[in-house]
Design an enzyme around this catalytic site. Sequence first.
Site, PDB file in Angstrom:
ATOM      1  N   ASP A  97      20.119 -28.575 -56.456  1.00  0.00           N
ATOM      2  CA  ASP A  97      20.391 -27.324 -55.745  1.00  0.00           C
ATOM      3  C   ASP A  97      19.238 -26.365 -56.079  1.00  0.00           C
ATOM      4  OD1 ASP A  97      21.696 -25.270 -54.384  1.00  0.00           O
ATOM      5  OD2 ASP A  97      23.081 -24.834 -56.009  1.00  0.00           O
ATOM      6  N   LYS A 125      19.741 -29.800 -51.555  1.00  0.00           N
ATOM      7  CA  LYS A 125      20.195 -28.737 -50.661  1.00  0.00           C
ATOM      8  C   LYS A 125      19.012 -27.967 -50.121  1.00  0.00           C
ATOM      9  CE  LYS A 125      24.371 -26.972 -51.971  1.00  0.00           C
ATOM     10  NZ  LYS A 125      25.260 -25.954 -52.539  1.00  0.00           N
TER      11      LYS A 125
HETATM   12  P1  IMP Z   1      21.101 -26.784 -59.932  1.00  0.00           P
HETATM   13  O1  IMP Z   1      20.894 -26.627 -61.415  1.00  0.00           O
HETATM   14  O2  IMP Z   1      21.176 -25.453 -59.228  1.00  0.00           O
HETATM   15  O3  IMP Z   1      20.127 -27.705 -59.266  1.00  0.00           O
HETATM   16  O4  IMP Z   1      22.549 -27.342 -59.734  1.00  0.00           O
HETATM   17  C1  IMP Z   1      22.852 -28.627 -59.933  1.00  0.00           C
HETATM   18  C2  IMP Z   1      24.324 -28.781 -60.249  1.00  0.00           C
HETATM   19  O5  IMP Z   1      25.139 -27.789 -59.598  1.00  0.00           O
HETATM   20  C3  IMP Z   1      24.782 -30.111 -59.716  1.00  0.00           C
HETATM   21  O6  IMP Z   1      24.706 -31.093 -60.712  1.00  0.00           O
HETATM   22  C4  IMP Z   1      26.206 -29.843 -59.293  1.00  0.00           C
HETATM   23  O7  IMP Z   1      27.072 -30.136 -60.364  1.00  0.00           O
HETATM   24  C5  IMP Z   1      26.286 -28.378 -59.003  1.00  0.00           C
HETATM   25  N1  IMP Z   1      26.272 -28.098 -57.536  1.00  0.00           N
HETATM   26  C6  IMP Z   1      25.253 -27.560 -56.817  1.00  0.00           C
HETATM   27  N2  IMP Z   1      25.571 -27.455 -55.522  1.00  0.00           N
HETATM   28  C7  IMP Z   1      26.835 -27.925 -55.396  1.00  0.00           C
HETATM   29  C8  IMP Z   1      27.732 -28.096 -54.265  1.00  0.00           C
HETATM   30  O8  IMP Z   1      27.434 -27.789 -53.103  1.00  0.00           O
HETATM   31  N3  IMP Z   1      28.954 -28.627 -54.566  1.00  0.00           N
HETATM   32  C9  IMP Z   1      29.328 -28.986 -55.819  1.00  0.00           C
HETATM   33  N4  IMP Z   1      28.517 -28.875 -56.894  1.00  0.00           N
HETATM   34  C10 IMP Z   1      27.280 -28.351 -56.683  1.00  0.00           C
END
Ligand code: IMP
Length: 184
Positions: A97, A125
Site C-alpha cells: 500500500d 494499490k
Molecule cells: P503499507 O505499509 O502501507 O504498505 O501497508 C501494508 C499493510 O497494510 C498490508 O500488509 C496490509 O496488512 C494492510 N493493508 C493495506 N491496504 C489494505 C487493504 O486495502 N485491505 C486490508 N489491509 C490492507
Amino acid sequence: MKTILSADQLAEGIARLADETTEYYQGRPLTVLGVLNGSIIVVADLVRRMDLPLQIGFVQANSYRGAATEPGELRISLEGLPDIQGRHVLIVDDIFDTGHTMTALIAELQAFQPASLRCLVLLRKHGRKAVSMEPDHVGFEIPNEFVVGYGLDYKDAYRHLPYLAALEQHEIRSEALLPEVQSK
Ligand code: IMP
Ligand code: MG
C-alpha cells in the site's frame, strides 16, 4: 461488497508469480518469509506451486489498528524468524500500500545477512506509494480502495473469503462486526 478479483483470477495470478519466482531462483534454496497475518493464504497457495527447494518462515507486522482503514503505528515482530544468514530470502506480503511495512522489514532483515533479499506482493494499490522502493514481484495492480478477502481483513473479518472484494463506504463505517464497541 464488490468483487475485484475472482478466485479463478487469483489462482492465475498465483500461478504466474510461482512461475516467475521459480524461474528467477533457478533451483537455489529459498526461504519464503510470510508477513503475518495477511500473507497466510498467499504463502500457502504460492509455495505449493513453486518448484524450488524451500523453507517457510513467518514474521509479524501490524499497521492497521482496530477499525481504521488508514495505517497507524507500524509494529514488527521477528520472533518467529528462522535462521536466514546466507540464505536467499523472499518476503511475501498480501499488499503493498504505502510501502512502509516492506521498507521497514527489509531494513530490519538486512541485519541478519541473507544471501539475497527480495519481496513479492500479491497486490499493489494504485497511487498510494510513499517510499522509494518497488516490490520485485507483483501479482495484481488494484485501484485505491479498501479490499478484503484472500487473507486481507477488515477488523480481522473476511480473511477467509476465496475472492478479493472492495468494501463500500457504509460497510467501513458500520460497527456491525463489533457489537461490544456499539454498546459503549
Ligand atoms: P503499507 O505499509 O502501507 O504498505 O501497508 C501494508 C499493510 O497494510 C498490508 O500488509 C496490509 O496488512 C494492510 N493493508 C493495506 N491496504 C489494505 C487493504 O486495502 N485491505 C486490508 N489491509 C490492507
Ligand atoms: Mg499485513
